[in-house]
Design an enzyme around this catalytic site. Sequence first.
Site, PDB file in Angstrom:
ATOM      1  N   ALA A   1      64.115  54.175  31.732  1.00 58.68           N
ATOM      2  CA  ALA A   1      63.133  54.534  32.782  1.00 58.68           C
ATOM      3  C   ALA A   1      62.397  54.764  32.971  1.00 58.68           C
ATOM      4  O   ALA A   1      61.564  55.657  32.405  1.00 58.68           O
ATOM      5  CB  ALA A   1      64.647  55.254  34.597  1.00 58.68           C
ATOM      6  N   GLY A   2      61.321  54.651  34.571  1.00 55.24           N
ATOM      7  CA  GLY A   2      59.707  54.785  34.290  1.00 55.24           C
ATOM      8  C   GLY A   2      58.485  54.191  33.648  1.00 55.24           C
ATOM      9  O   GLY A   2      57.660  54.298  33.969  1.00 55.24           O
ATOM     10  N   CYS A   3      59.193  53.159  32.742  1.00 54.67           N
ATOM     11  CA  CYS A   3      58.785  52.468  32.039  1.00 54.67           C
ATOM     12  C   CYS A   3      57.941  50.801  33.134  1.00 54.67           C
ATOM     13  O   CYS A   3      59.290  50.663  33.336  1.00 54.67           O
ATOM     14  CB  CYS A   3      58.800  52.358  31.219  1.00 54.67           C
ATOM     15  SG  CYS A   3      58.670  53.137  29.734  1.00 54.67           S
ATOM     16  N   GLU A   4      56.895  50.903  32.872  1.00 55.86           N
ATOM     17  CA  GLU A   4      56.505  49.848  33.770  1.00 55.86           C
ATOM     18  C   GLU A   4      56.795  48.183  32.557  1.00 55.86           C
ATOM     19  O   GLU A   4      57.402  47.883  33.167  1.00 55.86           O
ATOM     20  CB  GLU A   4      54.802  49.306  34.195  1.00 55.86           C
ATOM     21  CG  GLU A   4      54.546  47.822  34.591  1.00 55.86           C
ATOM     22  CD  GLU A   4      53.353  48.365  34.707  1.00 55.86           C
ATOM     23  OE1 GLU A   4      52.469  47.688  34.666  1.00 55.86           O
ATOM     24  OE2 GLU A   4      52.624  48.965  35.736  1.00 55.86           O
ATOM     25  N   SER A   5      56.599  47.897  31.564  1.00 59.05           N
ATOM     26  CA  SER A   5      57.045  46.953  30.599  1.00 59.05           C
ATOM     27  C   SER A   5      58.837  47.389  29.987  1.00 59.05           C
ATOM     28  O   SER A   5      59.363  48.357  30.468  1.00 59.05           O
ATOM     29  CB  SER A   5      56.818  47.196  29.536  1.00 59.05           C
ATOM     30  OG  SER A   5      55.157  46.838  29.947  1.00 59.05           O
TER      31      SER A   5
END
Length: 142
Positions: A57-61
């Site tokens: 969680a928290g990753c754009e990709s």
Amino acid sequence: MTNFPVMPFGSEISSDDVVATMQKFSGWEDRYRQVIQWGKKLPKMAEELKSDQVIVAGCESQVWLVSEQVDGIWYFSADSDARIVRGLIALVMAAYQGKTSDQIQAFDIDQYFEKIGLIAHLSPSRGNGLKAIVEQIKAIAA
């Protein structure tokens, strides 16, 4: 023995090796290219391991992270659908792969990233995603 690559690049590359390599470059473009090269060497994660339960969680990709502890040593397998993120994962793997919980918690990741000289050139969302990967590894190993 673990199902994950013990040496994420096919050979042992430590965080010290990463720092030494990155400090040879004068410009961020060269560092960026090197990160992408390391990302290409990062073993692909088996498709059956990629599930919603292991997405960071928290990753754009899209980033998948799985772990296994064998005899007190942590092994990680991570992958992404983005080339630069695969390279950033490779940098994190060099720091944490094959370490104990204590070693993972004690490792100064901020100083490591500072020595690499790349973080200032990442977009805020990439930087936040990188922090999310590190935080997840530290939480797993806690």
